[in-house]
Design a protein around this motif. Structure first.
Motif, PDB file in Angstrom:
ATOM      1  N   GLU A  27       0.824  -1.217   0.000  1.00  0.00           N
ATOM      2  CA  GLU A  27       0.000   0.000   0.000  1.00  0.00           C
ATOM      3  C   GLU A  27       0.853   1.260   0.000  1.00  0.00           C
ATOM      4  O   GLU A  27       0.487   2.253  -0.621  1.00  0.00           O
ATOM      5  CB  GLU A  27      -0.934   0.004   1.212  1.00  0.00           C
ATOM      6  CG  GLU A  27      -2.053  -0.997   1.094  1.00  0.00           C
ATOM      7  CD  GLU A  27      -2.885  -1.101   2.366  1.00  0.00           C
ATOM      8  OE1 GLU A  27      -2.455  -0.599   3.426  1.00  0.00           O
ATOM      9  OE2 GLU A  27      -3.963  -1.691   2.290  1.00  0.00           O
ATOM     10  N   ASN A  28       1.980   1.236   0.700  1.00  0.00           N
ATOM     11  CA  ASN A  28       2.864   2.398   0.713  1.00  0.00           C
ATOM     12  C   ASN A  28       3.520   2.628  -0.638  1.00  0.00           C
ATOM     13  O   ASN A  28       3.810   3.763  -1.001  1.00  0.00           O
ATOM     14  CB  ASN A  28       3.931   2.252   1.795  1.00  0.00           C
ATOM     15  CG  ASN A  28       3.351   2.406   3.186  1.00  0.00           C
ATOM     16  OD1 ASN A  28       2.305   3.005   3.364  1.00  0.00           O
ATOM     17  ND2 ASN A  28       4.030   1.847   4.167  1.00  0.00           N
ATOM     18  N   SER A  29       3.757   1.565  -1.397  1.00  0.00           N
ATOM     19  CA  SER A  29       4.391   1.735  -2.707  1.00  0.00           C
ATOM     20  C   SER A  29       3.373   2.027  -3.802  1.00  0.00           C
ATOM     21  O   SER A  29       3.686   2.715  -4.768  1.00  0.00           O
ATOM     22  CB  SER A  29       5.220   0.499  -3.072  1.00  0.00           C
ATOM     23  OG  SER A  29       4.392  -0.632  -3.223  1.00  0.00           O
ATOM     24  N   ILE A  30       2.140   1.522  -3.669  1.00  0.00           N
ATOM     25  CA  ILE A  30       1.076   1.766  -4.659  1.00  0.00           C
ATOM     26  C   ILE A  30      -0.209   2.087  -3.895  1.00  0.00           C
ATOM     27  O   ILE A  30      -1.060   1.225  -3.700  1.00  0.00           O
ATOM     28  CB  ILE A  30       0.875   0.549  -5.594  1.00  0.00           C
ATOM     29  CG1 ILE A  30       2.199   0.185  -6.255  1.00  0.00           C
ATOM     30  CG2 ILE A  30      -0.191   0.833  -6.646  1.00  0.00           C
ATOM     31  CD1 ILE A  30       2.155  -1.052  -7.114  1.00  0.00           C
ATOM     32  N   PRO A  31      -0.376   3.320  -3.427  1.00  0.00           N
ATOM     33  CA  PRO A  31      -1.510   3.654  -2.559  1.00  0.00           C
ATOM     34  C   PRO A  31      -2.881   3.549  -3.234  1.00  0.00           C
ATOM     35  O   PRO A  31      -3.895   3.507  -2.550  1.00  0.00           O
ATOM     36  CB  PRO A  31      -1.219   5.086  -2.118  1.00  0.00           C
ATOM     37  CG  PRO A  31      -0.215   5.610  -3.075  1.00  0.00           C
ATOM     38  CD  PRO A  31       0.526   4.435  -3.635  1.00  0.00           C
ATOM     39  N   GLU A  32      -2.922   3.500  -4.559  1.00  0.00           N
ATOM     40  CA  GLU A  32      -4.210   3.381  -5.257  1.00  0.00           C
ATOM     41  C   GLU A  32      -4.869   2.025  -5.022  1.00  0.00           C
ATOM     42  O   GLU A  32      -6.051   1.853  -5.280  1.00  0.00           O
ATOM     43  CB  GLU A  32      -4.023   3.587  -6.775  1.00  0.00           C
ATOM     44  CG  GLU A  32      -3.614   4.987  -7.166  1.00  0.00           C
ATOM     45  CD  GLU A  32      -2.116   5.247  -6.992  1.00  0.00           C
ATOM     46  OE1 GLU A  32      -1.708   6.405  -7.131  1.00  0.00           O
ATOM     47  OE2 GLU A  32      -1.348   4.300  -6.704  1.00  0.00           O
TER      48      GLU A  32
END
Length: 134
Positions: free
Chosen positions: A56-61
């Motif tokens: 989630e931190n690397s791809i918050p979408e």
């Protein structure tokens, strides 16, 4: 392109590593971090567990996770014989998997069952080898 890996994004790494290592029998050498890759034999090269918050931190979408049983995908384990489906179903249930669908010989000729891991991901155990008269 060729198929490379299946990844599960998990909340509790220790629980999930222990489940896939001790219940499902995968050879996992986890260093305690938020990521581990298990080398696999055959067409799939790796089975990956990654802590959801890292992803989630690397791809918050991407943050809309399934609740309960995840019916969007499954992990499938083949066993050599029809009778092995029943044996493995009982073994993994006793070891902590959640029963979803008891061993059944389907109309298309395979013997299948489903369980879920501690975070609700579907696991199919199946065989296409009719070694008995079910």
């Amino acid at each position: 392109m060729k198929f490379g890996a299946i990844s599960l994004y998990v909340n509790d790494m220790e629980t999930m590593v222990n489940f896939y290592k001790y219940v499902m029998g995968l050879n996992i050498n986890w260093d305690g971090s938020g990521f581990t890759a298990v080398e696999m034999e055959g067409q799939i090269h790796h089975f990956i567990l990654c802590k959801r918050e890292i992803f989630e931190n690397s791809i918050p979408e991407v943050s809309n996770w399934n609740k309960g049983i995840n019916g969007n995908m499954e992990i499938c384990f083949d066993v050599p014989k029809y009778s092995d489906v029943d044996i493995e179903f009982e073994r993994v249930i006793k070891a902590g998997a959640k029963p979803v669908y008891k061993p059944t010989t389907e109309s298309f000729g395979m013997r299948v069952c489903y369980v879920a891991d501690p975070e609700g991901n579907l696991i199919e155990i199946c065989s296409g080898n009719d070694d008995t008269n079910y």
